[in-house]
Write a protein that holds these residues in place. Structure first.
Motif, short mmCIF file in Angstrom:
data_model
loop_
_atom_site.label_atom_id
_atom_site.label_comp_id
_atom_site.label_asym_id
_atom_site.label_seq_id
_atom_site.Cartn_x
_atom_site.Cartn_y
_atom_site.Cartn_z
N LYS A 118 0.87 -1.19 0.00
CA LYS A 118 0.00 0.00 0.00
C LYS A 118 0.90 1.23 0.00
O LYS A 118 1.86 1.32 0.78
N VAL A 119 0.55 2.18 -0.89
CA VAL A 119 1.37 3.37 -1.09
C VAL A 119 0.51 4.61 -0.89
O VAL A 119 -0.67 4.62 -1.25
N LEU A 120 1.11 5.65 -0.33
CA LEU A 120 0.42 6.93 -0.20
C LEU A 120 1.27 8.01 -0.86
O LEU A 120 2.47 8.13 -0.58
N ASP A 121 0.63 8.82 -1.73
CA ASP A 121 1.32 9.94 -2.38
C ASP A 121 0.79 11.25 -1.78
O ASP A 121 -0.39 11.56 -1.88
N LEU A 122 1.69 12.00 -1.14
CA LEU A 122 1.30 13.27 -0.51
C LEU A 122 1.32 14.39 -1.54
O LEU A 122 2.35 14.67 -2.13
N GLY A 123 0.17 15.04 -1.75
CA GLY A 123 0.07 16.11 -2.75
C GLY A 123 0.08 15.50 -4.14
O GLY A 123 0.96 15.77 -4.95
N SER A 124 -0.93 14.68 -4.43
CA SER A 124 -0.92 13.81 -5.60
C SER A 124 -1.21 14.52 -6.91
O SER A 124 -1.03 13.93 -7.99
N GLU A 177 -7.26 5.43 -4.93
CA GLU A 177 -8.27 6.32 -4.39
C GLU A 177 -7.62 7.67 -4.11
O GLU A 177 -6.52 7.74 -3.55
N PHE A 178 -8.31 8.75 -4.53
CA PHE A 178 -7.80 10.10 -4.28
C PHE A 178 -8.65 10.73 -3.18
O PHE A 178 -9.86 10.85 -3.31
N LEU A 179 -7.99 11.09 -2.08
CA LEU A 179 -8.67 11.59 -0.89
C LEU A 179 -8.44 13.09 -0.75
O LEU A 179 -7.32 13.57 -0.96
N LYS A 180 -9.50 13.81 -0.37
CA LYS A 180 -9.32 15.24 -0.10
C LYS A 180 -8.78 15.41 1.31
O LYS A 180 -9.31 14.85 2.27
N GLY A 181 -7.71 16.18 1.44
CA GLY A 181 -7.16 16.43 2.77
C GLY A 181 -5.85 17.15 2.65
O GLY A 181 -5.35 17.41 1.55
N THR A 182 -5.28 17.46 3.79
CA THR A 182 -3.97 18.12 3.78
C THR A 182 -2.90 17.12 4.20
O THR A 182 -3.17 16.14 4.89
N ILE A 183 -1.68 17.43 3.78
CA ILE A 183 -0.57 16.53 4.12
C ILE A 183 -0.13 16.75 5.57
O ILE A 183 0.67 15.98 6.09
N GLU A 184 -0.68 17.79 6.21
CA GLU A 184 -0.40 18.02 7.63
C GLU A 184 -1.38 17.26 8.51
O GLU A 184 -1.21 17.18 9.73
N ASP A 185 -2.43 16.71 7.92
CA ASP A 185 -3.47 16.01 8.68
C ASP A 185 -4.06 14.94 7.76
O ASP A 185 -5.19 15.04 7.29
N VAL A 186 -3.29 13.90 7.51
CA VAL A 186 -3.61 12.92 6.46
C VAL A 186 -4.86 12.10 6.86
O VAL A 186 -4.92 11.57 7.97
N PRO A 187 -5.83 12.01 5.96
CA PRO A 187 -7.08 11.30 6.30
C PRO A 187 -6.97 9.77 6.18
O PRO A 187 -7.76 9.12 5.48
N LEU A 188 -5.95 9.19 6.81
CA LEU A 188 -5.77 7.74 6.84
C LEU A 188 -5.41 7.34 8.27
O LEU A 188 -4.78 8.13 9.01
N ALA A 189 -5.74 6.11 8.62
CA ALA A 189 -5.42 5.61 9.96
C ALA A 189 -3.92 5.42 10.12
O ALA A 189 -3.19 5.31 9.13
N GLY A 190 -3.46 5.34 11.37
CA GLY A 190 -2.05 5.07 11.64
C GLY A 190 -1.68 3.68 11.13
O GLY A 190 -2.53 2.79 11.03
N ALA A 191 -0.41 3.51 10.81
CA ALA A 191 0.14 2.23 10.37
C ALA A 191 -0.69 1.60 9.26
O ALA A 191 -1.00 0.41 9.29
N SER A 192 -1.05 2.41 8.25
CA SER A 192 -1.91 1.87 7.19
C SER A 192 -1.24 1.74 5.83
O SER A 192 -1.83 1.18 4.92
N VAL A 193 -0.02 2.25 5.67
CA VAL A 193 0.65 2.11 4.36
C VAL A 193 2.10 1.65 4.54
O VAL A 193 2.72 1.86 5.58
N ASP A 194 2.62 1.01 3.47
CA ASP A 194 4.01 0.49 3.50
C ASP A 194 5.01 1.52 3.01
O ASP A 194 6.20 1.44 3.33
N MET A 195 4.52 2.46 2.18
CA MET A 195 5.45 3.40 1.56
C MET A 195 4.76 4.74 1.41
O MET A 195 3.58 4.80 1.02
N VAL A 196 5.45 5.82 1.73
CA VAL A 196 4.95 7.17 1.46
C VAL A 196 5.85 7.78 0.40
O VAL A 196 7.08 7.78 0.53
N ILE A 197 5.23 8.27 -0.67
CA ILE A 197 5.97 8.99 -1.71
C ILE A 197 5.41 10.42 -1.77
O ILE A 197 4.34 10.71 -1.23
N SER A 198 6.13 11.30 -2.44
CA SER A 198 5.64 12.66 -2.65
C SER A 198 6.55 13.30 -3.68
O SER A 198 7.73 12.94 -3.77
N ASN A 199 6.01 14.22 -4.46
CA ASN A 199 6.80 14.81 -5.54
C ASN A 199 6.63 16.33 -5.55
O ASN A 199 5.63 16.84 -6.05
#
Ligand SMILES: C[S@@+](CC[C@H](N)C(=O)[O-])C[C@H]1O[C@@H](n2cnc3c(N)ncnc32)[C@H](O)[C@@H]1O
Length: 269
Positions: A99-105, A150-172
């Motif tokens: 599971k991957v999360l992209d901050l500011g997708s 899935e594209f979620l509305k939110g800020t990268i300072e308050d990510v709308p996902l539960a703790g310990a829910s992804v294996d990798m965080v990316i951002s560009n």
């Protein structure tokens, strides 16, 4: 980091407005080069010093970091909306099922590439605060036929996902835009599973550049003025608990400031 003349709220509002404009410009067929150039006011420096002028910096931002294999499998609109300063998916070493999360997708380019890498047993989330970008990204996902995103509305300072829910965080090219960077680093740590990794592309300043030096070299919305230095990144990552942190400069974007890859790991439990 707020500049002397802008409050944090004003900066955030300006970032949202500029990237809303960028998303709709792509929809109107404005070229990637024009969108990227218009977002950036870059300093021209010579031996007598630096002054702010508009300069095309297309080679430092945009789709040029993606090879033709990557570009061929994505909708043209996702490529056209690429506003990053690197290619985090090229260094992320994603594995099937992760599971991957992209901050500011943004327009979704890195989410769609990640989704292909992790396959149908994996999943890729994007988080963005700008409605127009979310709309563009969702349309691109549909065109790409991606079902594990899935594209979620939110800020990268308050990510709308539960703790310990992804294996990798990316951002560009997004963390430099945040008005609360310690919060972003803490959020990356929170959402990662133990042993999880980050693979970030961002603009990073050489350590000797002051905040004023960085602001002289380009605007906040253009991803320059708000950039952290290499040491600030390393210290910030260590403070929230990351280990094995490294910042690798890949190309100079403006004098003394570089496109960079940032890697770190959340310790295993
Ligand atoms: C420079 S663009 C990069 C987009 C994308 N990562 C790419 O490579 O094309 C910055 C994106 O981050 C989003 N953004 C900026 N600050 C944000 C924040 N604090 N929270 C959520 N999204 C943010 C903007 O809406 C925009 O889509």
């Amino acid at each position: 980091m707020a500049s002397a003349s802008h409050t944090k709220e004003e900066l955030l509002d300006e970032v949202r407005q500029r990237y809303a404009w960028a998303a709709t410009a792509v929809g109107r067929g404005v070229s990637t080069t024009e969108v990227n150039d218009s977002l950036r006011v870059v300093a021209a420096c010579d031996s007598s010093g630096c002054g702010s002028v508009d300069v095309a910096v297309d080679e430092s931002f945009g789709a040029a970091f993606y090879d033709s294999d990557d570009q061929e499998v994505l909708p043209a609109e996702a490529i056209a909306a690429s506003l990053g300063c690197g290619n985090p998916t090229a260094v992320a070493e994603l594995r099937a099922g992760e599971k991957v999360l992209d901050l500011g997708s943004g327009g979704g380019i890195d989410v769609l590439l990640s989704a292909r890498r992790v396959g149908q047993t994996g999943f890729a989330y994007g988080v963005d605060m700008t409605d127009e970008m979310l709309e563009l990204a969702r349309a691109n996902a549909e065109k790409a036929g991606a079902t594990n995103v899935e594209f979620l509305k939110g800020t990268i300072e308050d990510v709308p996902l539960a703790g310990a829910s992804v294996d990798m965080v990316i951002s560009n090219c997004v963390i430099n835009l945040s008005v609360d960077k310690p919060k972003v680093l803490a959020e990356m740590y929170r959402v990662l599973v133990p042993g999880g990794r980050i693979g970030i592309s961002d603009v990073v300043a050489e350590n000797h550049l002051t905040a004023d030096d960085r602001a002289d070299r380009g605007s906040y919305v253009g991803c320059i003025a708000g950039a952290l230095s290499k040491q600030e990144y390393l210290t910030g990552l260590a403070e929230v608990g990351f280990v094995h942190a490294e910042v690798e400069f890949t190309h100079e974007a403006v004098p003394g400031m570089h496109g960079a890859i940032i890697r770190a790991t959340k310790p295993s439990a």
